[in-house]
Motif scaffolding. Structure first.
Motif, PDB file in Angstrom:
ATOM      1  N   LEU A 183       0.826  -1.207   0.000  1.00  0.00           N
ATOM      2  CA  LEU A 183       0.000   0.000   0.000  1.00  0.00           C
ATOM      3  C   LEU A 183       0.862   1.260   0.000  1.00  0.00           C
ATOM      4  O   LEU A 183       0.545   2.243  -0.677  1.00  0.00           O
ATOM      5  CB  LEU A 183      -0.952   0.000   1.194  1.00  0.00           C
ATOM      6  N   ASP A 206       1.901   2.242  -3.304  1.00  0.00           N
ATOM      7  CA  ASP A 206       0.761   2.500  -4.181  1.00  0.00           C
ATOM      8  C   ASP A 206       0.661   1.480  -5.324  1.00  0.00           C
ATOM      9  O   ASP A 206       0.438   1.834  -6.478  1.00  0.00           O
ATOM     10  CB  ASP A 206       0.845   3.925  -4.730  1.00  0.00           C
ATOM     11  N   ALA A 221      -8.247  -2.512   0.062  1.00  0.00           N
ATOM     12  CA  ALA A 221      -7.578  -1.342  -0.522  1.00  0.00           C
ATOM     13  C   ALA A 221      -7.682  -1.322  -2.049  1.00  0.00           C
ATOM     14  O   ALA A 221      -7.189  -0.404  -2.696  1.00  0.00           O
ATOM     15  CB  ALA A 221      -6.113  -1.323  -0.104  1.00  0.00           C
TER      16      ALA A 221
END
Length: 123
Positions: free
Chosen positions: A58, A61, A81
């Motif tokens: 995460l 990205d 996510a």
């Protein structure tokens, strides 16, 4: 776009790990220039390791994770996510990059390896 690959080595000829949580390295590959960021899995023998690997994905990205099996804790973090998960175990990193470009890898829909989704996750 960044892609995360759970690998047993640090380069393109390395094999994709058969189990996400047990991978030796997490390779973050920038698909624009094929630049590789190598993250050593220092958390292998600690209780919090699935969360830390998922957090790394995460943090960079990443839109995609290519791995082998994945446990529920990490699966849920990544699915929530919106990170797409593909099965690439036993291929080389170089080969899975080819296969992902061709959209030829199997989608990991559920942490238990079934094609059904047990929650409200994005695929």
């Amino acid at each position: 776009m960044n892609i995360a690959i759970a690998a047993d080595g640090e380069n393109l000829s390395s094999k994709v790990s058969g189990k996400f949580e047990k991978c030796l390295y997490l390779l973050i590959i920038d698909m624009n220039d094929l630049n590789i960021t190598v993250i050593k899995n220092d958390e292998l023998f600690q209780d919090s390791y699935p969360k830390n690997l998922a957090d790394d994905i995460l943090q960079y990205d990443c839109e995609v994770l290519i791995t082998g099996d994945i446990e529920k804790a990490a699966f849920d973090i990544l699915a929530d996510a919106g990170v797409t998960r593909f099965l690439g175990a036993d291929y080389s990193v170089e080969k899975v990059l080819e296969l992902v470009e061709k959209r030829s890898l199997k989608l990991i829909r559920s942490y238990d390896g079934t094609d059904s989704c047990g929650g409200n996750h994005h695929h």
